[in-house]
Design an enzyme around this catalytic site. Sequence first.
Site, PDB file in Angstrom:
ATOM      1  N   LYS A 241      -4.089   7.193  13.232  1.00 38.64           N
ATOM      2  CA  LYS A 241      -4.716   7.709  12.019  1.00 38.64           C
ATOM      3  C   LYS A 241      -5.195   9.129  12.319  1.00 38.64           C
ATOM      4  O   LYS A 241      -5.695   9.397  13.431  1.00 38.64           O
ATOM      5  CB  LYS A 241      -5.903   6.806  11.656  1.00 38.64           C
ATOM      6  CG  LYS A 241      -6.597   7.159  10.345  1.00 38.64           C
ATOM      7  CD  LYS A 241      -7.723   6.162  10.050  1.00 38.64           C
ATOM      8  CE  LYS A 241      -8.405   6.456   8.725  1.00 38.64           C
ATOM      9  NZ  LYS A 241      -9.502   5.496   8.447  1.00 38.64           N
TER      10      LYS A 241
ATOM     11  N   SER B  92      -9.414   3.564   3.788  1.00 38.13           N
ATOM     12  CA  SER B  92      -8.911   4.893   4.059  1.00 38.13           C
ATOM     13  C   SER B  92      -7.735   4.938   5.039  1.00 38.13           C
ATOM     14  O   SER B  92      -7.044   5.962   5.100  1.00 38.13           O
ATOM     15  CB  SER B  92     -10.046   5.746   4.616  1.00 38.13           C
ATOM     16  OG  SER B  92     -10.445   5.273   5.882  1.00 38.13           O
TER      17      SER B  92
ATOM     18  N   SER C 228     -12.009  -0.042   5.688  1.00 36.41           N
ATOM     19  CA  SER C 228     -10.898   0.914   5.741  1.00 36.41           C
ATOM     20  C   SER C 228      -9.698   0.494   6.582  1.00 36.41           C
ATOM     21  O   SER C 228      -8.664   1.155   6.546  1.00 36.41           O
ATOM     22  CB  SER C 228     -11.395   2.269   6.245  1.00 36.41           C
ATOM     23  OG  SER C 228     -11.957   2.991   5.180  1.00 36.41           O
TER      24      SER C 228
END
Lengths: 492, 95, 479
Positions: A80, A155, A179
């Site tokens: 990420k 996210s 997330s």
Amino acid sequence: MEKEINKKTLTQLAEGLRQGQFSSEELTQYYLERIDLFNGKINAFITVTREEAIQQARAADKALAAGKSGPLTGVPIAHKDIFCTRGIKTSCGSKMLDNFISPYDATVVKRLKDAGAIMVGKTNMDEFAMGSSNETSFYGPVHNPWDHDRVPGGSSGGSAAAVASKLVSAATGTDTGGSIRQPAAFSGVTGVKPTYGRVSRYGMVAFASSLDQAGTLTQTAEDAALLLESMAGFDRRDSTSLNEPVPAYYDAIHEPWQNLTIGVPDNFFDEGLDPDNAQAVKDALKIFEKLGAKIKDVHLDHLDLSVPVYYVVAPAEASSNLSRFDGVRFGHRSKNVKNLNEFYMQTRGEGFGAEVKRRILTGTYVLSAGYYDAYYLQAQKVRKLISNEFMRIFSEVDLLAGPTTPTPAFKIGQKTDNPVEMYLNDIYTIGAPLAGLPALSVPCGLVQGLPVGLQLIATHLDEARLLKAAHYFQKETDWHLHIPPGYDERER
Amino acid sequence: MSLTREDVQKLCVLARLEITPDEMADVLAKLSDIVGLVSQLEAEDTTDVVPMAHPLDQTQKLRSDQITETDEHQLYQKNAPLVEKDLYLVPKVIE
Amino acid sequence: MEWEVVVGLEIHVQLSTESKIFSGSSVRYGAPANTQANLVDLGYPGVLPVLNQQAVHMAIKFGLATQSEISARSVFARKNYFYPDLPKGYQISQYELPIVRGGHINISLDDGGNKTIRITRAHLEEDAGKSLHDDFHGLSGIDLNRAGIPLLEIVSEPDMRSALEAGRYMRKIHTLVRYLGISDGNMQEGSFRCDANASVRPKNEDKLGVRTELKNLNSFRFVEKAIDFEVERQISVLEDNGQVVQETRLYDSEKNETRPMRGKEEANDYRYFPDPDLLPVVIDKNLIDQLRRELPELPDDKWERFVAEYKLSPSEASVLISNQASADYFEVVAEASSGSAKTALNWMTGSLAAALNREDLAIEKSKVDPIDLATLINRAEDGTLSSKLAKTVFEALWEGEGTTDEIIQTRQLQQITDSNAIENLVEKVIGAHPEQAEQFRSGKNKVLGFFVGQVMKACEGKANPEQVNSIVRSMLKAQ
């Protein structure tokens, strides 16, 4: 190179490399090609680190040949874009860091590198991890591979979509209020958020420091166990990381089944939950019953307050964490400013997107003189009540189970005009980080062709039990093996 | 609970965050909604509850007093928008 | 109207650790710009603070030395504000639960009495960087070497009633932190900085007046002068029926005035909250006991002992105590010499002070070792050296010619005490000056001095003048 590599799990790939079924370079090349082929459709990657990946893969092949391999040697993964990666752009999904090249590796990145994993790129995410739909990214929304008009969740939406579409076999993520678990549910992958402090936060761009925790997005719980074993553990650079030994998760989940009591919060099934989604979760619970687990009804008295608590605590910490983005030492800097005050206002006004601004302003508000006690302090107290409640329940049950999200993935743009509605969607995932508990989401069904997730929550540091339950569930089901239409290898 | 334009402007100054006039109405409306959401906390009785700042009941680990870092300012300053004579430049600081 | 001055001080002491409070960067003074600012000090995305144990221990020592309470549990908080020298946009400090609370120290007053100044709290925090205002095309330059240096902020109660008391308190704290070894107290380098809160109120009024905060008071003298100026200013405002504005004012030592700080006028709302990156610091009794055992003799105890053991006057003892190196030097000399403590002190305030002054050296850098000075005193006491020669030896010691005894040996400076040797000299001198000898015999006693002088000259001052005098007298008479 054999067929249907994309169907292989991380565990199988690592094994295949050790047995010489394929080389790391072949494998890396294979995934880079898939990224070339499909990323345009889903926008899961912000950066693809092609050259570095190939170089690392060649080194991995040498290590494999020399018999000097680690648990993940030669396996391509993605990070990420919230994790700092030395010499590689680390944007955190923000214009603010669009030009930021990290001079150091996050501890998670370093540990996975040391374990032999190959980084093929950095995945898209909500700006500074603030969002549940991946629509707040400066780099544009990520599209759910199951339906390109829908969000992949957020996210960690880029990581979830990348794993779901098999652009990579596993990816890292971070979870502050859901997330990892929420995009895992929306995208049909396995998402694990460990205990707070289990994995070092060093090098993870901070959103809400008392909630943030790094974890994994993978195809299976087995893969998560493999990955987590290399990521977890004390880090002297993060004094909130736990100085507790890391169990051999991978071995632990293959131990024989032991009976458990699984608590199911009745109010997880209130009117907010989509009936089909509810049915999928109930069917999943039957699998556990079949395995021999005892299902017990429990009630979370403070469930409704967990969303307001979170939306005080997280923005408060974020408002302070994001003050360092001022255009002085790194990041976006406004031009043509007349004085220092304008310099700050414009740099930050231009560098941050609308959702980040809302969270900074909310956080500033709840910490400001006259409001601190009513909001911030009160939220910390209610957080304590929520945590106490979980502790009480975990004295009676081994795991909690329920839906990960109230509905399957919603349409892109559907909730952007109503942040509060978006926030309320996080209701099932917010509790675990507030109490610092480990939790995961595994695919448990398809509702109108869209994946939905089963959430399991365990008590502190009980990841082994959590992963084992998910692994046994996946031995009984095949939801985690589904590949979104159009992403099968045959259609290349 | 709704906020006023002045409230938002004050917050923008504290947070050093420019909101353009175009953005203002939207920010005001959405922030008011959010404040409405978090105001639900007020009703909960928290008498005698100890505020929770950390999810785990742990204490601070300390570092021994040793120099472990070396000078890498050239590497670090590659990210800096404006540097001269190894100093980060900003608009004039007035004291 | 008669006015009463009310002053409280906030002293920032730079702790003398090797590395920064939350990172492993060096804290060495004077390094080139930004070479001691690492990722943590720069507030890079993703980095985290890790607390320096030594800073915690130093704060505890200060607390113990001021009879304060050491918090069993203390918490770091973030103080949020934007400033270019503050990389993270917040300073890590302590707010609600500081590490040290509720102590006191005594200062001495001119009437010979003592006054207790209460210490509200002392907390750990990180320093900010430095803005340099040299002209960079109208911009300022930021050096972050200082960012993250550990500070102990010591906050007093508003217990001082004059600039003089404030100066005394500040000196007392300065002496104490150096005794404790927790700070070098170097004011030129900013290791010891002071802000003052000053207000005035009509005498016999209980309510405090509106205060101003005075910044940039980087010497004892400036603290006193700034408070004096500010008190005068406030009184004249009030006597003109005006109101004192609560504000931060900067002291300008060149103009000797205070003026409002620009750019700080906006009301600050620091939004303190517990730093989620740092967990509560828990201090157990064992650590406190251990650190208590490590405490050196404190200045007040040393003062009492010097007065009692060495029979120094209170003011002599105070002067010595105010500088730990002087006190240590004195004690070595006094213990190693057979003379009185006063003799040791006289040497220190005489020849030694003069030599140090001449070369602008601190006593730590004295070129005369205290053991050599003690030996020198012993040689004067036992008659080996005359007082004049003792001074000669001191200068030779200063020039590094060797130890006291080596110098006496090589320069042959021993006093001549052998009366046969002196008689031989006297005989020669008398033989060389028959005229003056005649004058003596005819009753002119004054020429005695002439003969003594000639003998001393002949022996290069190495004989005892009194002994020479009596030998000259008896030999002249015997002729």
